[in-house]
Design an enzyme around this catalytic site. Structure first.
Site: not given
Ligand code: IFM
Length: 414
Positions: A160, A336
Site C-alpha cells: 500500500e 487483503e
Molecule cells: O491493518 C491494515 C493493514 O495494515 C493494511 N491494509 C488495511 C488494514 C486495515 O486498515
C-alpha cells in the site's frame, strides 16, 4: 448466479503484518511514533500485540484447522537489518522457521517485504523522502530472498504505497507525521523506485519467484452523480489514489503528477501478479474548504451499512475493481479484504457478499488466484490501536472459513 465455482488450486487464507502481530518490534519508526501521547488511540502500543513472534506455530495450527491453505505475512526489516548492512542471523533463522512451519502444514506462504514500518536508521536518514532508501530497500530485499527464497514462491515487495504517502505525508497521522503534498509525492517516487530496483535484482537471481505489489484500491464515486464538480473531484481522487501508481507500473516510468516530484523508471513488466487490497468505497463531494484534499470531502452514503471505522460495506466495489484490473493482464490475488467489527455481527455477511462479488468477476473471466482475508488476529491497527477489531478468529468467522473451504471444495495445493 455462479456457474463455475472457484478455480482449482485456489488459495484461501488470512493476511497479517509483522508489526501488527509479532510484538517486541522496538527498532522501527512506528515503535518510536507510539511513544508520543496522542498518536495512538487509548495510548495503545504494538508490544506485545498478539505475541505472534513466539506463538506462530500454534497460530498456524488454528489457521489450518479453519481450512486455510495459504497465509500472507510480512517480515520486519528492522529485525533483519538492525543497522545498515548488518543482517541478523537470528532474525533470518526465525523467519526461515516461520515459513517452514507454514510449509509443514501444507500452507503456501506469501511474503511481504515492507509493510509500513522502517528501521529507525532508515527513518533517521530521511525515510521514503530520501532517494537512497530505494537502494537500501532493494539490498535488503535481495539479501532476504537469497536467504529465504527457496521457502516461498510468492513475494510482495511493498504494501500500500499510496496509504503510506497519504497517512504519513498528507494527513500526518502516521510517521513521519508530515502534511506536505510535495513530500508525499517524493515518497511515492522512492517507493516505486524501491519496487523496481528490488524486482530487477530479485528476478536476476531468482527468476522463478513470483513478485507483486499490494495496492490499496478504493472506489471513488461522485456524491451527486449529476453534479459536474463532484464528478471532477471523484475522478481526481481516482487518478491520484488509484491510477498514478497503476499507470507508472504499467509503463515502467513515472506518470503525472509524480513526474513533478522526481525521476525513476523500471522494467515495463515489474509484477508477476497483481495484489489487490480492497475494503470500501467513498463518495466524493466538492467542498472549497478541503483544499488540502483536492477539494474533495469524502462521505458515506446515508443509511449505508458500515464498519466500526465508518467504512461503507460495498461488495459491488470488489467486483468493479476486479473487472477494471482485467486490463493489467496479470493473475490477481486479493491480498487483503476485511471489516472492523467488534461485535462480529456483520463479518459473516461481509465475507459472503464479498466472496460472491469475487466469484462473479471470476465467472466473467477475471483471473483471481487467491483470497487473503484481513485478518486472522485482533491485532494492532496502527493509529487505531486495538480499538478496531479486524480479527476473524471468532466463531462466526470460523463458519465463514469452513464455508470458503466448502465453496472451493479444494484440497490445499501441493
Ligand atoms: O491493518 C491494515 C493493514 O495494515 C493494511 N491494509 C488495511 C488494514 C486495515 O486498515
Amino acid at each position: 448466479m455462479s456457474t463455475g465455482g472457484f478455480p482449482e488450486g485456489f488459495y484461501w487464507g488470512t493476511a497479517a503484518a509483522a508489526h501488527q502481530v509479532e510484538g517486541g518490534n522496538h527498532g522501527n519508526d512506528w515503535w518510536a511514533w507510539e511513544q508520543t501521547p496522542g498518536h495512538i488511540k487509548n495510548g495503545d502500543r504494538s508490544d506485545p500485540a498478539c505475541d505472534h513472534y513466539q506463538r506462530f506455530a500454534s497460530d498456524f495450527d488454528l489457521f489450518k484447522s479453519l481450512h486455510q491453505n495459504a497465509h500472507r505475512l510480512s517480515l520486519e526489516w528492522s529485525r533483519i537489518e538492525p543497522a545498515p548492512g548488518q543482517f541478523s542471523r537470528t532474525a533470518l533463522r526465525h523467519y526461515a522457521d516461520v515459513l517452514q512451519a507454514l510449509r509443514d502444514r501444507g500452507m503456501e506462504p506469501m511474503v511481504t517485504l515492507h509493510h509500513f514500518t522502517n528501521p529507525t536508521w532508515i527513518a533517521d536518514a530521511g525515510g521514503w523522502e530520501a532517494p537512497e532508501t530505494a537502494e537500501r530497500f532493494a539490498s535488503y530485499a535481495e539479501r532476504v530472498t537469497n536467504e529465504l527464497g527457496q521457502l516461498a514462491r510468492f513475494w510482495v515487495t511493498i504494501n500500500e504505497p499510496t496509504v503510506i504517502a497519504y497517512q504519513g505525508y498528507v494527513r500526518g497521522e502516521w510517521p513521519p507525521g508530515k502534511r506536505n503534498l510535495g513530500a508525499a509525492a517524493r515518497a511515492l517516487v522512492t517507493l516505486l523506485r524501491g519496487h523496481w530496483l528490488a524486482y530487477e535484482r530479485i528476478k536476476t537471481r531468482h527468476p522463478d519467484l513470483q513478485l507483486g505489489f499490494a495496492h490499496h484500491l478504493r472506489v471513488f464515486d461522485p456524491a451527486r452523480p449529476f453534479a459536474p464538480q463532484d464528478r471532477v473531484v471523484a475522478a481526481a481522487f481516482n487518478r491520484v489514489f488509484n491510477h498514478t501508481i497503476l499507470q507508472s507500473l504499467r509503463r515502467g516510468r513515472l506518470v503525472f503528477p509524480l513526474t513533478r516530484a522526481g525521476q525513476a523508471s523500471g522494467p515495463i513488466r515489474s509484477q508477476d501478479f497483481f495484489g489487490l487490497n480492497y475494503y470500501t468505497r467513498e463518495l466524493v463531494r466538492f467542498n472549497h474548504r478541503y483544499g488540502a484534499e483536492l477539494f474533495g470531502e469524502r462521505v458515506v452514503p446515508v443509511g449505508a451499512p458500515r464498519s466500526d471505522l465508518n467504512w461503507e460495506l460495498y461488495p459491488e466495489g470488489l467486483y468493479r475493481v476486479l473487472r477494471s484490473l482485467q486490463q493489467e493482464r496479470l493473475p490477481i490475488f486479493v491480498t487483503e479484504n476485511g471489516i472492523a467489527d467488534r461485535a462480529d455481527a456483520r463479518r459473516p455477511e461481509f465475507v459472503l457478499t464479498h466472496l460472491t462479488a469475487m466469484l462473479r468477476a471470476i465467472d466473467e473471466g477475471v483471473p483471481v488466484r487467491g483470497y487473503f482475508h484481513w485478518t486472522g488476529f485482533d491485532n494492532f491497527e496502527w493509529a487505531e490501536g486495538y480499538s478496531a477489531k479486524f480479527g476473524a478468529g471468532t466463531p462466526a468467522a470460523a463458519q465463514c472459513a469452513t464455508l470458503c473451504a466448502d465453496l472451493s471444495n479444494q484440497p490445499a495445493p501441493g
